[in-house]
Scaffold this active site. Sequence first.
Site, PDB file in Angstrom:
ATOM      1  N   GLU A 152      83.218  57.364  12.522  1.00 33.60           N
ATOM      2  CA  GLU A 152      82.088  58.234  12.824  1.00 33.60           C
ATOM      3  C   GLU A 152      82.462  59.654  12.415  1.00 33.60           C
ATOM      4  O   GLU A 152      83.627  60.038  12.446  1.00 33.60           O
ATOM      5  CB  GLU A 152      81.824  58.185  14.332  1.00 33.60           C
ATOM      6  CG  GLU A 152      80.753  59.130  14.844  1.00 33.60           C
ATOM      7  CD  GLU A 152      80.712  59.190  16.368  1.00 33.60           C
ATOM      8  OE1 GLU A 152      79.686  59.627  16.901  1.00 33.60           O
ATOM      9  OE2 GLU A 152      81.705  58.801  17.017  1.00 33.60           O
ATOM     10  N   LYS A 176      72.714  55.976  15.236  1.00 36.10           N
ATOM     11  CA  LYS A 176      73.282  55.690  16.557  1.00 36.10           C
ATOM     12  C   LYS A 176      72.201  55.700  17.637  1.00 36.10           C
ATOM     13  O   LYS A 176      71.436  56.655  17.775  1.00 36.10           O
ATOM     14  CB  LYS A 176      74.349  56.731  16.878  1.00 36.10           C
ATOM     15  CG  LYS A 176      75.084  56.514  18.192  1.00 36.10           C
ATOM     16  CD  LYS A 176      76.103  57.639  18.385  1.00 36.10           C
ATOM     17  CE  LYS A 176      76.907  57.468  19.664  1.00 36.10           C
ATOM     18  NZ  LYS A 176      77.816  58.619  19.873  1.00 36.10           N
ATOM     19  N   CYS A 229      80.621  54.420  18.075  1.00 35.38           N
ATOM     20  CA  CYS A 229      81.293  55.019  19.229  1.00 35.38           C
ATOM     21  C   CYS A 229      80.723  54.565  20.581  1.00 35.38           C
ATOM     22  O   CYS A 229      81.021  53.479  21.057  1.00 35.38           O
ATOM     23  CB  CYS A 229      81.266  56.538  19.090  1.00 35.38           C
ATOM     24  SG  CYS A 229      82.595  57.384  19.996  1.00 35.38           S
TER      25      CYS A 229
END
Length: 262
Positions: free
Chosen positions: A40, A105, A141
């Site tokens: 990321e 995300k 994440c």
Amino acid sequence: MRFALAQLLSTVDPQENLAMVTAAARRATQGGADVMVCPEATMCSFLRTPTQVAETFDGPWASTVRRLAGDLGITIIAGMFTTAHDSRVHNTLVATGECEGRYDKIHLFDALGHRESETVAPGRRSTSIKIAGHSLGLAVCYDVRFPTHFINLALGGATVMVVCASWAPGPGKLHQWRTLVTARAMDSVSFVVAVDQALQGDGETPSGPTGIGHSMVVDPTGQVLLELDAEPDLAFIDIDPDKVVVTRKTLPVLDGNRLRSL
């Protein structure tokens, strides 16, 4: 399928980071990798506000990664920031090479004193990509804390989950990282390839979520096949996604998920 895990330490300069991606991709290609996974925020560290560097998904940063993947004949998955419809940005994965995919995300890191949602707009849908006939699910994440994200990708046919992270350091964070990555492999009965930013080495407390290293690969039974240390590194591992089919037959966790029928 051979994966290269590119555990990078991104700077606040997107051009410097492109140079790192280029060097890593060349090494990955020389090592016979089919897919190179970067962290990321590969485009730019969170030490710089993402709104300062965001561009469109077909902008110059992503286009350079596309050309690199095409020239080298490798699939590259890397984190970047793309423009959104409001004043925020999207925390995006670009996947390019044999495939072309985008994942924004979904689960934003509004926790432990951070407010990602102040600068980042959430994605709306999960994403998987096809490589050599196999489906790879994408995650970023904080997504790793949400089992349903991975279960839904597995129910959609994904057998390898790719997690790109900039896992903020702090007390207990390494234990959480190892536990969550392993649990998501077992929840989804899938391989998990989890690549984190390397640890900042200057001894100073970072002002934003950077990384702790310890990129990992876990098999569908929860066995850790590979774990790196904290510093920048490039590692290779061979994965056979067909083994997931066998594991899911002998351990039918997904079929036994009773919530699917409620």
